[in-house]
Design an enzyme around this catalytic site. Structure first.
Site, PDB file in Angstrom:
ATOM      1  N   CYS A   1       0.831  -1.194   0.000  1.00  0.00           N
ATOM      2  CA  CYS A   1       0.000   0.000   0.000  1.00  0.00           C
ATOM      3  C   CYS A   1       0.868   1.247   0.000  1.00  0.00           C
ATOM      4  CB  CYS A   1      -0.898   0.019   1.239  1.00  0.00           C
ATOM      5  SG  CYS A   1      -1.795  -1.523   1.509  1.00  0.00           S
TER       6      CYS A   1
ATOM      7  N   ARG B   1      -4.768   1.471  -0.532  1.00  0.00           N
ATOM      8  CA  ARG B   1      -4.648   0.019  -0.403  1.00  0.00           C
ATOM      9  C   ARG B   1      -4.537  -0.717  -1.736  1.00  0.00           C
ATOM     10  NH1 ARG B   1      -8.710  -4.674   1.712  1.00  0.00           N
ATOM     11  NH2 ARG B   1      -7.083  -6.182   2.226  1.00  0.00           N
TER      12      ARG B   1
ATOM     13  N   ILE C   1      -4.184  -7.543  -1.082  1.00  0.00           N
ATOM     14  CA  ILE C   1      -3.448  -8.784  -1.311  1.00  0.00           C
ATOM     15  C   ILE C   1      -3.911  -9.880  -0.367  1.00  0.00           C
ATOM     16  CG2 ILE C   1      -1.157  -9.850  -1.334  1.00  0.00           C
ATOM     17  CD1 ILE C   1      -1.515  -7.758  -3.520  1.00  0.00           C
TER      18      ILE C   1
ATOM     19  N   GLY D   1       3.041  -2.909   3.269  1.00  0.00           N
ATOM     20  CA  GLY D   1       3.931  -4.048   3.151  1.00  0.00           C
ATOM     21  C   GLY D   1       3.280  -5.355   3.532  1.00  0.00           C
ATOM     22  N   GLU D   2       4.117  -6.309   3.916  1.00  0.00           N
ATOM     23  CA  GLU D   2       3.656  -7.637   4.315  1.00  0.00           C
ATOM     24  C   GLU D   2       4.481  -8.134   5.497  1.00  0.00           C
ATOM     25  OE1 GLU D   2       1.099  -8.822   2.809  1.00  0.00           O
ATOM     26  OE2 GLU D   2       1.075  -7.867   0.835  1.00  0.00           O
TER      27      GLU D   2
ATOM     28  N   GLY E   1      14.453 -11.616  -7.353  1.00  0.00           N
ATOM     29  CA  GLY E   1      15.733 -12.136  -6.873  1.00  0.00           C
ATOM     30  C   GLY E   1      16.616 -11.114  -6.196  1.00  0.00           C
TER      31      GLY E   1
END
Length: 628
Positions: A2, A50, A53, A76-77, A368
């Site tokens: 977000c 937002r 997810i 974030g997460e 990566g």
């Protein structure tokens, strides 16, 4: 994933908050929310955009606890949120209203306060208001994956946002350019935290928090445990066991980051890092994953054949887009406009196009990023082994014989040709290994930088303060840690965040999982750089899972033919910038020096593509934001 924004001051101003949120709407195109409250003489404004997810229906923000005494806006997460909820038995203590990681963070803070931050494994930037203590806390993840800016207001208030662009909507933020930031920017292509390009604004450093209370903002303070990146030899019985442990640890990190209520894809360049992530993502999926790559016309920059090879090997659904010089000309202005703060890594361009490609299919991808900084993937680490021989060469011989010959080598428009490497190695060598490392990576070396930037401040002082560590004797691990704390968050992760969020796309980097990072730094560097081979143990671990061609191919970054483009299709924009720019009128930069650099670059006398590109990026940003 977000965008967040907010401020505290002595008057309520919902209009300014709405405008700030509008400037970061691309970060969260699915929803918007705000929360306003009063605490004594102060008005609290919290806002959120937002990208849905996890818990798509229930995860709206700002989010408050049962009595409204704690409010949070979160970007974030938290990848270990389910484990945290179970381990701390939060479900027994609190009645959860959502399935979101945001509420787990909220409840954990409610239970443990600041002590909860060190337990978070994820990518995040958040602001949490605590009514009982009448304070606002801002915090950012350990690796610096997610951005967070803040500034003290003249009346003692505070403003914060995910992107610097939002600050231009607040009338009381000092918008003068920082001369110290300009030195950092032209040296390394980004402004190193805690600085920002605006003199009145700061970037929150990775793994740090600040506290605002009744008109006072604290200094930045770390919440990570002391020495979490220190190199300490792990216990193991054999290299074979260590190799298996690496693959298992990385697999767990990928599995944690695949958690989502929407499809997850993978950026696949065909390099060892993204190939490992794609392989492990497919191994943890019951359906073919979606992979995405960019192809270039210029063969020395193109990696698409390797990406296709990996895709065929793991049987992913592969999407590829060819990127041409004409595409760059058509879209360079659009791409530069996506930057909230200037950063001059030219690989922003293909990353932007790649993110656009992926966003048409998914909302989340794995990438990566971080593999080079953990496992010695850059050629500069090998160069440190070679530079020790330089100490045996008399300085008079080096400066009088070797350097003049190296300086005359022609400039070629290929991906890091030998002549370019020789110039970097010899002409930027320094007796201090930290200064040497930074100069090798720099866009503009110090002598030139002093001529180009008015009120020059030595950027080495900003960077090398992170390079000292008591008892550390492993030089390569020291350089890895330096890059992990500077180049990775300042350039690599910033580029990926801005390019992806411009398209409402979340990028997750499994290599930067807390546990994997800690474990990687616990190993001595001979497991990372063995002889001439970087990523030694990573390649050994991947050997059973990837095609041999991926393991034996030469390292190639996500680059573009910048020198060729600066002399060709971008030259008209460079000349236009040299003739008229707010940067000259304000006496920030020396126009004569930049004109000379352009002439030498056009005549193939010097490779000045990076500083000229940095100038073009900065000028575009300054004009867009009305900098004078």
């Amino acid at each position: 994933m977000c965008g967040i924004a907010g401020f505290i001051e002595k008057k309520q101003d919902s209009g300014t908050l709405n405008r700030m949120l509008s400037r970061i709407s691309h970060r969260g195109p699915d929803d918007e929310g705000s929360w306003l409250a009063q605490s004594k003489e102060w008005q609290i404004h919290l806002g959120h955009r937002r990208l849905s997810i996890i818990d798509i229906e229930g995860g709206k923000q700002p989010l408050g606890n049962d009595d409204g005494s704690v409010q949070i806006v979160f970007n974030g997460e938290i990848f270990n949120f389910a484990d945290l909820k179970s381990y701390h038995k939060l479900g027994n203590r609190f009645r959860f209203k959502t399935r979101s990681d945001t509420e787990v963070l909220l409840r954990l803070f409610e239970a443990q306060g600041l002590a909860s931050f060190s337990a978070l494994n994820g990518m995040f930037a958040f602001a949490v208001w605590n009514r009982q203590k009448e304070e606002l806390i801002l915090a950012r993840d350990r690796a610096g994956i997610k951005p967070l800016y803040y500034a003290a207001l003249p009346d003692g208030g505070l403003i914060f946002a995910s992107e610097l662009a939002a600050f231009f909507e607040h009338p009381r933020v000092d918008k003068a350019l920082s001369h110290e930031a300009l030195s950092s920017y032209f040296f390394q292509d980004y402004v190193h935290s805690p600085g920002a390009i605006l003199s009145g604004v700061k970037k929150l450093s990775p793994g740090h928090y600040v506290r605002w209370n009744n008109g006072r903002t604290s200094a930045q303070l770390p919440f990570v445990e002391e020495g979490w990146l220190e190199a300490k030899v792990s216990s193991f019985s054999s290299e074979e066991e260590l190799k298996d442990l690496l693959w298992q640890s990385l697999s767990l990190a990928v599995k944690r980051q695949l958690v989502a209520d929407v499809p997850v894809g993978v950026f696949l360049s065909g390099g060892i890092d993204s190939s490992c992530i794609a392989t492990l993502a497919q191994a943890n999926s019951t359906e073919p994953i979606q992979t995405f790559s960019i192809a270039f016309e210029e063969k020395t920059f193109d990696e698409s054949e390797y990406a296709r090879l990996v895709s065929q090997h793991i049987k992913s659904r592969h999407f590829e887009q060819r990127f041409t010089e004409a595409d760059m000309v058509d879209r360079v202005s659009e791409i530069l406009s996506s930057l909230d703060e200037p950063m001059a890594d030219p690989s922003l361009i293909p990353t932007y196009i790649l993110s656009e490609l992926a966003s048409k299919q998914v909302k989340v991808v794995l990438g990566g990023d971080g593999g080079d900084e953990l496992w010695a993937g850059y050629p500069t680490y090998l160069a440190h082994k070679l530079e020790r021989w330089m100490r045996w060469i008399p300085e008079s011989a080096r400066q009088g014989l070797i350097d003049p010959v190296i300086a005359k080598l022609p400039v070629e428009d290929r991906y890091q040709p030998l002549e370019w490497k020789l110039k970097r190695f010899f002409l930027r060598w320094d007796k201090d290994p930290f200064a040497c490392h930074l100069r090798w990576l720099s866009n503009t070396d110090l002598k030139k930088l002093k001529e180009a930037v008015s009120s020059f401040t030595d950027p080495l002082e900003q960077f090398t303060r992170l390079s000292t560590q008591a008892g550390e004797k492993d030089l390569i691990n020291q350089m890895l840690r330096l890059d992990f704390q500077t180049y990775l968050p300042g350039s690599v992760l910033t580029k990926v965040d801005r390019a992806s969020m411009a398209h409402g796309l979340e990028v997750r980097p499994p290599f930067l999982d807390n546990e994997f990072v800690r474990w990687s730094f616990s190993l001595p560097s001979h497991y990372k750089l063995r002889g001439k081979n970087g990523k030694y143990l990573l390649k050994k671990a991947a050997a059973e899972h990837l095609p041999r061609e991926i393991l034996t191919r030469k390292k190639k970054g996500f680059g573009i033919p910048l020198s060729k483009w600066i002399r060709g299709p971008l030259q008209s924009q460079i000349k236009k910038t040299l003739e008229g720019s707010p940067l000259w009128d304000s006496n920030y930069l020396n126009r004569t020096v930049f004109k000379e650099w352009n002439q030498k670059h056009a005549a193939l006398e010097e490779d000045n593509s990076k500083p000229l590109w940095a100038l073009l990026v900065l000028d575009h940003w300054a004009k867009k934001n009305g900098i004078r």
